[in-house]
Design a protein around this motif. Structure first.
Motif: not given
Length: 363
Positions: A330-359
């Motif tokens: 199990r993760m700690r609460m600070d690790q869980l929030l850091n994973l969501g806001w500092k890691f997954l959010l930038p990656i998913s946003l970058g993935n969306l921008l790449l997909t939009t550019s290819f389209q």
């Protein structure tokens, strides 16, 4: 035999009336809904049994084996026990919030099943905004959990409700960005259209190959939305007793139990629909028809095969979710929030921008 012509005329006139048509329409509207409720109830029972058996296998112990053959009725026995247990209400809690919270969580999740296509012709509502409706409905579930935690008048329950809301907000945004990338590739928000677009090239047309980064982010975010290990912070036993469920007993606790597995099942179904081609298979249907010697014009067999393929892919992801529960800590609460806001959010946003550019470049 004497036939009463007046009765026959009355029956004919009633069958042609608008009231009769409305009654028939209501019945035909209720049949798929009741079928879906019955189907997801059976699906939850199967998931509970599979999780206990898989967990027992991973831990090298014997799972349920006495309630029915191979313990398959153990989940039904547990549900029956919760149904007849005493419903205890906290003396200083908010009874209206305490009683309404579990219902909001369960009803919101059940509504999500209305847009899931098990087959091309087996979906309750083929909406043009199908996946957007799921995002909107899934946002209501944390409200029910917060109401339950606050209405319990218990510090552990309130902390669990706050954690559930914080975790849901943190991981809904990456989840939504991944779904937007899929919608751009499919040019539609309809779940039927998303599956049909993936059927052009067989298994190589699945969004799994076109969106590998989005697929990984979607899996992690969906596990966090379902509050499964390693993201079960809202109900961490070692820290919060049982989180927002601490003061619950009887059927209300059973509703939370059902909601947890319903949410896991609906997330697995959306993984199948969005990334694994839904009911499509790389093997042509004509080969299956020849193998079993079945007429190719049999629509019933085609629908049954589509449902079987969808559920097989879904339960594969469920197996991964159960195995993850006994693999990662199990993760700690600070690790869980850091994973969501500092890691997954930038990656998913970058993935969306790449997909939009290819389209845009492919136009």
């Amino acid at each position: 035999m004497i036939i009463d012509t007046t009765k026959i005329q009355a029956i004919h006139s009633f069958s042609r009336s608008e009231y009769f048509k409305e009654v028939i329409g209501l019945i035909w509207m209720l049949v798929p809904i009741l079928t879906l409720v019955f189907g997801i109830t059976i699906g939850v029972l199967v998931i509970v049994w599979l999780e206990r058996q898989i967990s027992a296998g991973i831990q090298q112990r014997i799972g349920p084996e006495y309630a029915g053959p191979l313990g398959i009725l153990q989940a039904l026995a547990d549900g029956t026990k919760l149904l007849f247990k005493e419903d205890i209400l906290p003396s200083r809690g908010d009874i209206r919030l305490f009683s309404t919270g579990p219902s909001i969580a369960v009803i919101s999740i059940i509504l999500s099943y209305s847009v899931i296509p098990f087959s091309y012709h087996f979906v309750i509502a083929d909406l043009g905004i199908g996946v957007f409706l799921w995002i909107a409905i899934s946002s209501i579930v944390p409200i029910g959990l917060l109401m339950s935690g606050y209405g319990s008048n218990n510090k552990y329950s309130f902390l669990g409700g706050l954690r559930a809301v914080a975790q849901s907000i943190s991981y809904e945004i990456p989840l939504t960005l991944c779904i937007l990338s899929i919608s751009l590739l499919s040019n539609s928000l309809s779940t039927i259209d998303i599956v049909e677009v993936q059927s052009k090239y067989g298994i190589w047309g699945w969004n799994l190959w076109r969106q590998p980064i989005g697929f990984l982010v979607f899996i992690i975010s969906s596990l966090a939305e379902c509050e499964r290990l390693p993201f079960d912070l809202p109900e961490a036993e070692e820290e919060l007793v049982a989180g927002y469920q601490t003061e619950y007993s009887g059927i209300k606790f059973g509703l939370f139990y059902i909601a947890s597995y319903l949410n896991l099942l609906v997330s697995s179904l959306f993984v199948t629909v969005l990334y694994f081609g839904g009911w499509n298979l790389s093997i042509p249907y004509t080969s299956i028809y020849k193998l079993f010697g079945i007429n190719q014009t049999s629509g019933f067999f085609r629908t049954t095969m589509n449902m079987f393929i969808t559920l097989a892919k879904t339960y594969l992801f469920l197996f991964i979710s159960v195995a993850t529960r006994w693999t990662l800590p199990r993760m700690r609460m600070d690790q869980l929030l850091n994973l969501g806001w500092k890691f997954l959010l930038p990656i998913s946003l970058g993935n969306l921008l790449l997909t939009t550019s290819f389209q845009l470049f492919s136009l």
